[in-house]
Scaffold this motif. Sequence first.
Motif, PDB file in Angstrom:
ATOM      1  N   ALA A   9      22.680 -18.852 -27.471  1.00  0.00           N
ATOM      2  CA  ALA A   9      22.264 -18.036 -26.159  1.00  0.00           C
ATOM      3  C   ALA A   9      21.997 -18.897 -24.865  1.00  0.00           C
ATOM      4  CB  ALA A   9      20.751 -17.514 -26.545  1.00  0.00           C
ATOM      5  N   ASN A  10      22.319 -18.056 -23.900  1.00  0.00           N
ATOM      6  CA  ASN A  10      22.268 -18.548 -22.531  1.00  0.00           C
ATOM      7  C   ASN A  10      20.833 -18.414 -22.108  1.00  0.00           C
ATOM      8  OD1 ASN A  10      25.033 -19.106 -22.326  1.00  0.00           O
ATOM      9  ND2 ASN A  10      25.278 -17.043 -21.405  1.00  0.00           N
ATOM     10  N   VAL A  11      20.027 -17.340 -22.434  1.00  0.00           N
ATOM     11  CA  VAL A  11      18.989 -17.053 -21.886  1.00  0.00           C
ATOM     12  C   VAL A  11      18.132 -16.223 -23.212  1.00  0.00           C
ATOM     13  CG1 VAL A  11      19.583 -14.757 -21.018  1.00  0.00           C
ATOM     14  CG2 VAL A  11      17.414 -15.969 -20.293  1.00  0.00           C
ATOM     15  N   GLY A  12      16.869 -16.526 -23.145  1.00  0.00           N
ATOM     16  CA  GLY A  12      15.880 -15.910 -24.227  1.00  0.00           C
ATOM     17  C   GLY A  12      14.457 -15.600 -23.681  1.00  0.00           C
ATOM     18  N   VAL A  13      14.053 -14.375 -23.633  1.00  0.00           N
ATOM     19  CA  VAL A  13      12.902 -14.036 -23.311  1.00  0.00           C
ATOM     20  C   VAL A  13      11.714 -13.507 -24.328  1.00  0.00           C
ATOM     21  CG1 VAL A  13      11.870 -12.397 -21.581  1.00  0.00           C
ATOM     22  CG2 VAL A  13      14.054 -13.202 -21.260  1.00  0.00           C
ATOM     23  N   LEU A  14      10.678 -13.973 -24.382  1.00  0.00           N
ATOM     24  CA  LEU A  14       9.494 -13.664 -25.101  1.00  0.00           C
ATOM     25  C   LEU A  14       8.650 -12.667 -24.624  1.00  0.00           C
ATOM     26  CD1 LEU A  14       8.458 -17.286 -26.577  1.00  0.00           C
ATOM     27  CD2 LEU A  14       9.297 -15.286 -27.775  1.00  0.00           C
ATOM     28  N   VAL A  15       8.477 -11.653 -25.256  1.00  0.00           N
ATOM     29  CA  VAL A  15       7.480 -10.606 -24.645  1.00  0.00           C
ATOM     30  C   VAL A  15       6.456 -10.138 -25.660  1.00  0.00           C
ATOM     31  CG1 VAL A  15       9.322  -9.685 -23.209  1.00  0.00           C
ATOM     32  CG2 VAL A  15       9.082  -8.747 -25.561  1.00  0.00           C
ATOM     33  N   ASN A  16       5.235  -9.484 -25.004  1.00  0.00           N
ATOM     34  CA  ASN A  16       4.121  -9.248 -25.750  1.00  0.00           C
ATOM     35  C   ASN A  16       4.495  -7.600 -25.762  1.00  0.00           C
ATOM     36  OD1 ASN A  16       1.831  -7.973 -26.930  1.00  0.00           O
ATOM     37  ND2 ASN A  16       0.776  -8.893 -25.441  1.00  0.00           N
ATOM     38  N   ASN A  52       5.482 -14.787 -35.718  1.00  0.00           N
ATOM     39  CA  ASN A  52       5.291 -16.044 -34.841  1.00  0.00           C
ATOM     40  C   ASN A  52       5.600 -17.235 -35.593  1.00  0.00           C
ATOM     41  OD1 ASN A  52       4.731 -14.394 -32.404  1.00  0.00           O
ATOM     42  ND2 ASN A  52       2.584 -14.364 -33.097  1.00  0.00           N
ATOM     43  N   THR A  53       5.152 -17.486 -36.748  1.00  0.00           N
ATOM     44  CA  THR A  53       5.637 -18.742 -37.298  1.00  0.00           C
ATOM     45  C   THR A  53       7.259 -19.124 -37.655  1.00  0.00           C
ATOM     46  OG1 THR A  53       5.135 -17.532 -39.516  1.00  0.00           O
ATOM     47  CG2 THR A  53       3.423 -18.723 -38.562  1.00  0.00           C
ATOM     48  N   LEU A  54       7.627 -18.070 -38.105  1.00  0.00           N
ATOM     49  CA  LEU A  54       9.233 -18.015 -38.174  1.00  0.00           C
ATOM     50  C   LEU A  54       9.796 -18.208 -36.825  1.00  0.00           C
ATOM     51  CD1 LEU A  54       9.870 -15.203 -40.562  1.00  0.00           C
ATOM     52  CD2 LEU A  54       9.416 -17.624 -41.258  1.00  0.00           C
ATOM     53  N   LEU A  55       9.477 -17.793 -35.754  1.00  0.00           N
ATOM     54  CA  LEU A  55       9.945 -18.124 -34.222  1.00  0.00           C
ATOM     55  C   LEU A  55       9.865 -19.519 -33.942  1.00  0.00           C
ATOM     56  CD1 LEU A  55      11.370 -16.206 -32.564  1.00  0.00           C
ATOM     57  CD2 LEU A  55       9.226 -15.415 -31.445  1.00  0.00           C
ATOM     58  N   GLY A  56       8.588 -19.904 -34.205  1.00  0.00           N
ATOM     59  CA  GLY A  56       8.395 -21.313 -33.976  1.00  0.00           C
ATOM     60  C   GLY A  56       9.089 -22.324 -34.798  1.00  0.00           C
ATOM     61  N   LEU A  57       9.254 -21.907 -35.908  1.00  0.00           N
ATOM     62  CA  LEU A  57      10.013 -22.593 -37.027  1.00  0.00           C
ATOM     63  C   LEU A  57      11.629 -22.806 -36.270  1.00  0.00           C
ATOM     64  CD1 LEU A  57       8.837 -22.033 -40.436  1.00  0.00           C
ATOM     65  CD2 LEU A  57       8.627 -24.084 -39.192  1.00  0.00           C
ATOM     66  N   LEU A 101       3.256 -18.238 -28.657  1.00  0.00           N
ATOM     67  CA  LEU A 101       3.550 -17.407 -29.927  1.00  0.00           C
ATOM     68  C   LEU A 101       2.143 -16.658 -30.731  1.00  0.00           C
ATOM     69  CD1 LEU A 101       6.307 -19.567 -31.827  1.00  0.00           C
ATOM     70  CD2 LEU A 101       6.540 -17.466 -30.259  1.00  0.00           C
ATOM     71  N   HIS A 102       1.651 -15.862 -30.148  1.00  0.00           N
ATOM     72  CA  HIS A 102       0.280 -15.348 -30.632  1.00  0.00           C
ATOM     73  C   HIS A 102       0.451 -13.880 -30.155  1.00  0.00           C
ATOM     74  CE1 HIS A 102      -0.916 -15.193 -26.291  1.00  0.00           C
ATOM     75  NE2 HIS A 102      -0.697 -16.465 -26.045  1.00  0.00           N
ATOM     76  N   GLY A 103      -0.092 -12.992 -30.800  1.00  0.00           N
ATOM     77  CA  GLY A 103      -0.266 -11.404 -30.783  1.00  0.00           C
ATOM     78  C   GLY A 103       1.039 -10.989 -31.141  1.00  0.00           C
ATOM     79  N   ALA A 104       1.409  -9.946 -30.552  1.00  0.00           N
ATOM     80  CA  ALA A 104       2.838  -9.017 -30.856  1.00  0.00           C
ATOM     81  C   ALA A 104       4.049  -9.608 -30.073  1.00  0.00           C
ATOM     82  CB  ALA A 104       2.349  -7.569 -30.734  1.00  0.00           C
ATOM     83  N   THR A 105       4.713 -10.462 -30.586  1.00  0.00           N
ATOM     84  CA  THR A 105       5.805 -11.145 -30.042  1.00  0.00           C
ATOM     85  C   THR A 105       7.081 -10.622 -30.434  1.00  0.00           C
ATOM     86  OG1 THR A 105       4.278 -13.035 -29.844  1.00  0.00           O
ATOM     87  CG2 THR A 105       6.474 -13.444 -29.447  1.00  0.00           C
ATOM     88  N   ALA A 106       7.639 -10.389 -29.418  1.00  0.00           N
ATOM     89  CA  ALA A 106       9.324 -10.101 -29.713  1.00  0.00           C
ATOM     90  C   ALA A 106      10.181 -10.928 -28.811  1.00  0.00           C
ATOM     91  CB  ALA A 106       9.401  -8.502 -29.329  1.00  0.00           C
TER      92      ALA A 106
END
Length: 176
Positions: free
Chosen positions: A24-31, A59-64, A78-83
Motif C-alpha cells: 500500500a502507498n497509504v493507509g488511514v486508521l479511523v474511529n 486492534n490486536t490483529l492490526l497491531g501484529l 489502536l484502541h476503540g472501534a478501529t477501521a
Amino acid sequence: MPSEKILEQKRQQVAQLAEDFKKANVGVLVNYEGITVEKDTKLRKQLREAGCEYKVVKNTLLGLAFKEAGIEGLEEHLHGATAIAYSENGYVDAPKILSDYAKDNENFTVKAGFIDGDTVDSKSIDELAKLPPKEVLVAQVLGGLNGPIQGFANVCSGTLRSLVIALNAIAEKQSA
C-alpha cells in the motif's frame, strides 16, 4: 483458549494484512464509532469505487500486522472501534474520502495513518486529503513546462513578424 484452527485463521489474516500494508502507498486508521450501517455502507461503496480497501479488524490483529509489515508507531492509536482504509493505487483517494466523511459525521474521526510505510498523524492525513488528484497534478506540471516554451515561441514569432514588417517597408520604399 481458542482452538488451533482459529489461531491459524488469525495468523493467515495477519499475514495477509501485513502483505497488503507492504504494497500500500497509504493507509488511514479511523474511529468509526457511532455511524449507522447505512452510512457505513455508503462509505464502503465510495472507497471501493476509488480502488481502496476498507476493513474493520481487531486492534490486536492490526497491531501484529503493522509489526510484521515494519510499520511502527501506530500501536498507540489502536484502541476503540478501529477501521483501516488503504490503497496501493494512489496517495490521496483514501485520505480525501475519509477526511470528507469525518467532516460530515462528528463521531467518525481520523486517528493516524501511514504513507509508504512511514507513520503520520491525522493532520498529515488531512493535508494529504487537500491535494488534488494525480491527473490534476500532472496537468499542472505539464502546464508549467508548457508556459516557457509557449513564451519562447511567441518571442520568436514576434521577432519574425518585426523582420517581415521591416522588409516589407524597405520593399515599399524602394519601389516608390
